[in-house]
Design a protein around this motif. Structure first.
Motif, PDB file in Angstrom:
ATOM      1  N   ALA A  66     -46.468 -46.458  -5.297  1.00 38.26           N
ATOM      2  CA  ALA A  66     -46.198 -45.049  -4.979  1.00 38.26           C
ATOM      3  C   ALA A  66     -47.495 -44.238  -4.932  1.00 38.26           C
ATOM      4  CB  ALA A  66     -45.231 -44.466  -6.008  1.00 38.26           C
ATOM      5  N   THR A  67     -48.394 -44.475  -5.888  1.00 39.02           N
ATOM      6  CA  THR A  67     -49.657 -43.735  -5.911  1.00 39.02           C
ATOM      7  C   THR A  67     -50.537 -44.095  -4.721  1.00 39.02           C
ATOM      8  OG1 THR A  67     -49.549 -43.743  -8.328  1.00 39.02           O
ATOM      9  CG2 THR A  67     -51.653 -43.175  -7.332  1.00 39.02           C
ATOM     10  N   GLY A  68     -50.598 -45.374  -4.386  1.00 33.86           N
ATOM     11  CA  GLY A  68     -51.380 -45.777  -3.228  1.00 33.86           C
ATOM     12  C   GLY A  68     -50.847 -45.214  -1.930  1.00 33.86           C
ATOM     13  N   LEU A  69     -49.525 -45.152  -1.795  1.00 36.33           N
ATOM     14  CA  LEU A  69     -48.934 -44.575  -0.584  1.00 36.33           C
ATOM     15  C   LEU A  69     -49.220 -43.086  -0.487  1.00 36.33           C
ATOM     16  CD1 LEU A  69     -47.168 -44.910   1.929  1.00 36.33           C
ATOM     17  CD2 LEU A  69     -45.162 -44.548   0.483  1.00 36.33           C
ATOM     18  N   LEU A  70     -49.140 -42.368  -1.596  1.00 33.25           N
ATOM     19  CA  LEU A  70     -49.442 -40.939  -1.592  1.00 33.25           C
ATOM     20  C   LEU A  70     -50.901 -40.686  -1.257  1.00 33.25           C
ATOM     21  CD1 LEU A  70     -48.467 -38.069  -2.090  1.00 33.25           C
ATOM     22  CD2 LEU A  70     -48.944 -38.379  -4.514  1.00 33.25           C
ATOM     23  N   GLY A  71     -51.789 -41.494  -1.827  1.00 34.36           N
ATOM     24  CA  GLY A  71     -53.196 -41.353  -1.484  1.00 34.36           C
ATOM     25  C   GLY A  71     -53.484 -41.643  -0.020  1.00 34.36           C
ATOM     26  N   LEU A  72     -52.787 -42.619   0.540  1.00 30.34           N
ATOM     27  CA  LEU A  72     -52.966 -42.939   1.960  1.00 30.34           C
ATOM     28  C   LEU A  72     -52.455 -41.813   2.852  1.00 30.34           C
ATOM     29  CD1 LEU A  72     -53.789 -45.064   4.059  1.00 30.34           C
ATOM     30  CD2 LEU A  72     -51.505 -46.044   3.857  1.00 30.34           C
ATOM     31  N   LEU A  73     -51.330 -41.211   2.484  1.00 32.12           N
ATOM     32  CA  LEU A  73     -50.784 -40.106   3.270  1.00 32.12           C
ATOM     33  C   LEU A  73     -51.663 -38.866   3.202  1.00 32.12           C
ATOM     34  CD1 LEU A  73     -46.966 -40.417   2.465  1.00 32.12           C
ATOM     35  CD2 LEU A  73     -48.187 -41.184   4.506  1.00 32.12           C
ATOM     36  N   LEU A  74     -52.417 -38.700   2.136  1.00 26.71           N
ATOM     37  CA  LEU A  74     -53.346 -37.577   2.045  1.00 26.71           C
ATOM     38  C   LEU A  74     -54.671 -37.872   2.736  1.00 26.71           C
ATOM     39  CD1 LEU A  74     -52.831 -36.389  -1.653  1.00 26.71           C
ATOM     40  CD2 LEU A  74     -52.107 -35.215   0.430  1.00 26.71           C
ATOM     41  N   ALA A  75     -55.079 -39.128   2.742  1.00 25.19           N
ATOM     42  CA  ALA A  75     -56.380 -39.468   3.310  1.00 25.19           C
ATOM     43  C   ALA A  75     -56.365 -39.456   4.832  1.00 25.19           C
ATOM     44  CB  ALA A  75     -56.827 -40.843   2.802  1.00 25.19           C
ATOM     45  N   ILE A  76     -55.277 -39.880   5.437  1.00 25.67           N
ATOM     46  CA  ILE A  76     -55.236 -39.967   6.907  1.00 25.67           C
ATOM     47  C   ILE A  76     -55.357 -38.584   7.562  1.00 25.67           C
ATOM     48  CG2 ILE A  76     -53.770 -40.577   8.866  1.00 25.67           C
ATOM     49  CD1 ILE A  76     -52.810 -42.979   7.330  1.00 25.67           C
ATOM     50  N   PRO A  77     -54.609 -37.552   7.136  1.00 20.92           N
ATOM     51  CA  PRO A  77     -54.829 -36.233   7.752  1.00 20.92           C
ATOM     52  C   PRO A  77     -56.170 -35.618   7.404  1.00 20.92           C
ATOM     53  CG  PRO A  77     -52.680 -36.343   6.682  1.00 20.92           C
ATOM     54  CD  PRO A  77     -53.459 -37.533   6.222  1.00 20.92           C
ATOM     55  N   GLY A  78     -56.842 -36.120   6.373  1.00 14.31           N
ATOM     56  CA  GLY A  78     -58.134 -35.571   5.995  1.00 14.31           C
ATOM     57  C   GLY A  78     -59.300 -36.115   6.787  1.00 14.31           C
ATOM     58  N   ILE A  79     -59.057 -37.043   7.719  1.00 14.50           N
ATOM     59  CA  ILE A  79     -60.151 -37.568   8.536  1.00 14.50           C
ATOM     60  C   ILE A  79     -60.689 -36.461   9.440  1.00 14.50           C
ATOM     61  CG2 ILE A  79     -60.756 -39.262  10.299  1.00 14.50           C
ATOM     62  CD1 ILE A  79     -58.694 -41.111   9.151  1.00 14.50           C
ATOM     63  N   TYR A  80     -61.992 -36.421   9.590  1.00 12.59           N
ATOM     64  CA  TYR A  80     -62.655 -35.339  10.333  1.00 12.59           C
ATOM     65  C   TYR A  80     -62.250 -35.311  11.802  1.00 12.59           C
ATOM     66  CZ  TYR A  80     -66.428 -32.408  12.129  1.00 12.59           C
ATOM     67  OH  TYR A  80     -67.146 -31.425  12.749  1.00 12.59           O
ATOM     68  N   TRP A  81     -61.988 -36.470  12.381  1.00 14.51           N
ATOM     69  CA  TRP A  81     -61.710 -36.546  13.810  1.00 14.51           C
ATOM     70  C   TRP A  81     -60.294 -36.114  14.179  1.00 14.51           C
ATOM     71  CZ3 TRP A  81     -64.260 -41.962  14.878  1.00 14.51           C
ATOM     72  CH2 TRP A  81     -65.648 -41.801  14.917  1.00 14.51           C
ATOM     73  N   ILE A  82     -59.439 -35.892  13.224  1.00 15.57           N
ATOM     74  CA  ILE A  82     -58.051 -35.543  13.523  1.00 15.57           C
ATOM     75  C   ILE A  82     -57.905 -34.032  13.510  1.00 15.57           C
ATOM     76  CG2 ILE A  82     -55.659 -35.744  12.764  1.00 15.57           C
ATOM     77  CD1 ILE A  82     -56.276 -38.446  11.637  1.00 15.57           C
ATOM     78  N   ASN A  83     -57.833 -33.424  14.705  1.00 12.90           N
ATOM     79  CA  ASN A  83     -57.608 -31.982  14.863  1.00 12.90           C
ATOM     80  C   ASN A  83     -58.589 -31.153  14.047  1.00 12.90           C
ATOM     81  OD1 ASN A  83     -55.399 -32.479  16.545  1.00 12.90           O
ATOM     82  ND2 ASN A  83     -53.980 -32.547  14.827  1.00 12.90           N
ATOM     83  N   SER A  84     -59.844 -31.588  13.997  1.00 14.08           N
ATOM     84  CA  SER A  84     -60.806 -30.877  13.154  1.00 14.08           C
ATOM     85  C   SER A  84     -61.380 -29.647  13.837  1.00 14.08           C
ATOM     86  CB  SER A  84     -61.949 -31.814  12.770  1.00 14.08           C
ATOM     87  OG  SER A  84     -62.593 -32.300  13.937  1.00 14.08           O
ATOM     88  N   CYS A  85     -61.375 -29.621  15.161  1.00 10.64           N
ATOM     89  CA  CYS A  85     -62.000 -28.510  15.867  1.00 10.64           C
ATOM     90  C   CYS A  85     -61.024 -27.382  16.155  1.00 10.64           C
ATOM     91  CB  CYS A  85     -62.611 -28.994  17.188  1.00 10.64           C
ATOM     92  SG  CYS A  85     -64.016 -30.096  16.963  1.00 10.64           S
ATOM     93  N   ASN A  86     -59.794 -27.527  15.769  1.00 13.45           N
ATOM     94  CA  ASN A  86     -58.802 -26.494  16.038  1.00 13.45           C
ATOM     95  C   ASN A  86     -58.456 -25.677  14.804  1.00 13.45           C
ATOM     96  OD1 ASN A  86     -58.615 -27.452  18.690  1.00 13.45           O
ATOM     97  ND2 ASN A  86     -57.013 -28.918  18.141  1.00 13.45           N
ATOM     98  N   GLN A  87     -59.105 -25.963  13.675  1.00 11.67           N
ATOM     99  CA  GLN A  87     -58.719 -25.307  12.443  1.00 11.67           C
ATOM    100  C   GLN A  87     -59.813 -24.465  11.826  1.00 11.67           C
ATOM    101  OE1 GLN A  87     -57.132 -28.253   9.791  1.00 11.67           O
ATOM    102  NE2 GLN A  87     -55.836 -29.174  11.352  1.00 11.67           N
ATOM    103  N   GLY A  88     -61.036 -24.518  12.304  1.00 16.50           N
ATOM    104  CA  GLY A  88     -62.091 -23.688  11.772  1.00 16.50           C
ATOM    105  C   GLY A  88     -62.632 -24.198  10.449  1.00 16.50           C
TER     106      GLY A  88
END
Length: 227
Positions: free
Chosen positions: A88-110
């Motif tokens: 459960a902890t590893g899955l939660l960490g993975l779900l938080l890490a993937i949206p935190g990648i710089y290349w994912i919608n990084s230029c639309n949020q400031g």
């Protein structure tokens, strides 16, 4: 953005995915411990967190789940709880890490969005470290008990003893990958510097208004002569 930071966060995410898959496989596998005897060379036994299995030479596998949760040995009960928390902890960490990648919608949020993504990636890395520690505890504890029972001099040598199964090695691999993934994600957050987006923003079209100035010609006054 520094390409090295991108490589760190991508490697951390990939290692986190592999670690979670290994943790899930370790939890499900029934080969935590194996036992084979000279009295029954055609059969071998497997012990897991959820069931025990009998493997025959012909490839026949018969598994039987545990009858009661309260009747489980303390080591199996502890390992089951910790492995479920690890998954459960590893899955939660993975779900938080993937949206935190710089290349994912990084230029639309400031800049504010980049700080949020950095925080999410930091939390994901910390959770991966926690999952790695939690995953190594039950595997190492079961291995320690197995070694102690294997070399116990009070038990006669004729009595068969349990040995390490494939699930223990898979669990050690999962814990190591979780620690590596968490370290890479946290390091990428420490090295990350906020930079403005380099993509060109569209320039809005402006219409030019031409102002026409009208000139009023003065009217000459005509004098009227009265006869």
């Amino acid at each position: 953005m520094d390409p090295g930071v991108c490589v760190l966060e991508l490697l951390g995410t990939l290692f986190s995915i592999g670690a979670w898959i290994c943790s899930l496989a370790t939890t499900i596998m029934s080969t935590w411990l194996t036992l084979s005897t000279d009295l029954l060379p055609a059969e071998s036994y497997e012990l897991g967190l959820w069931e025990t299995c009998v493997v025959q030479d012909l490839g026949i596998l018969e598994c039987r789940p545990y009858d009661s949760l309260l009747g489980l040995p303390p080591d199996i009960k502890l390992a089951r709880i910790l492995m479920c928390v690890t998954v459960a902890t590893g899955l939660l960490g993975l779900l938080l890490a993937i949206p935190g990648i710089y290349w994912i919608n990084s230029c639309n949020q400031g800049s504010e969005g980049l700080r949020v993504k950095r925080l999410m990636k930091m939390l994901g890395g910390i959770l991966c470290l926690v999952a790695g520690i939690l995953g190594l505890i039950p595997v190492s504890y079961i291995a320690h008990l197995t070694v102690m029972r294997f070399f116990d001099e009070a038990v006669p040598a004729i009595v068969p003893r349990w040995e390490f199964g494939d699930a223990l090695f898979c669990g050690w691999t999962a814990g190591f990958l979780h620690l590596v993934a968490g370290s890479l994600l946290v390091t990428s957050c420490v090295c990350l510097q906020e930079e403005p987006c380099t993509l060109q923003m569209p320039i809005p079209l402006q219409r030019r208004h031409t102002h026409v100035h009208s000139t009023n010609t003065p009217h000459r006054k005509r004098s009227m002569e009265y006869v």
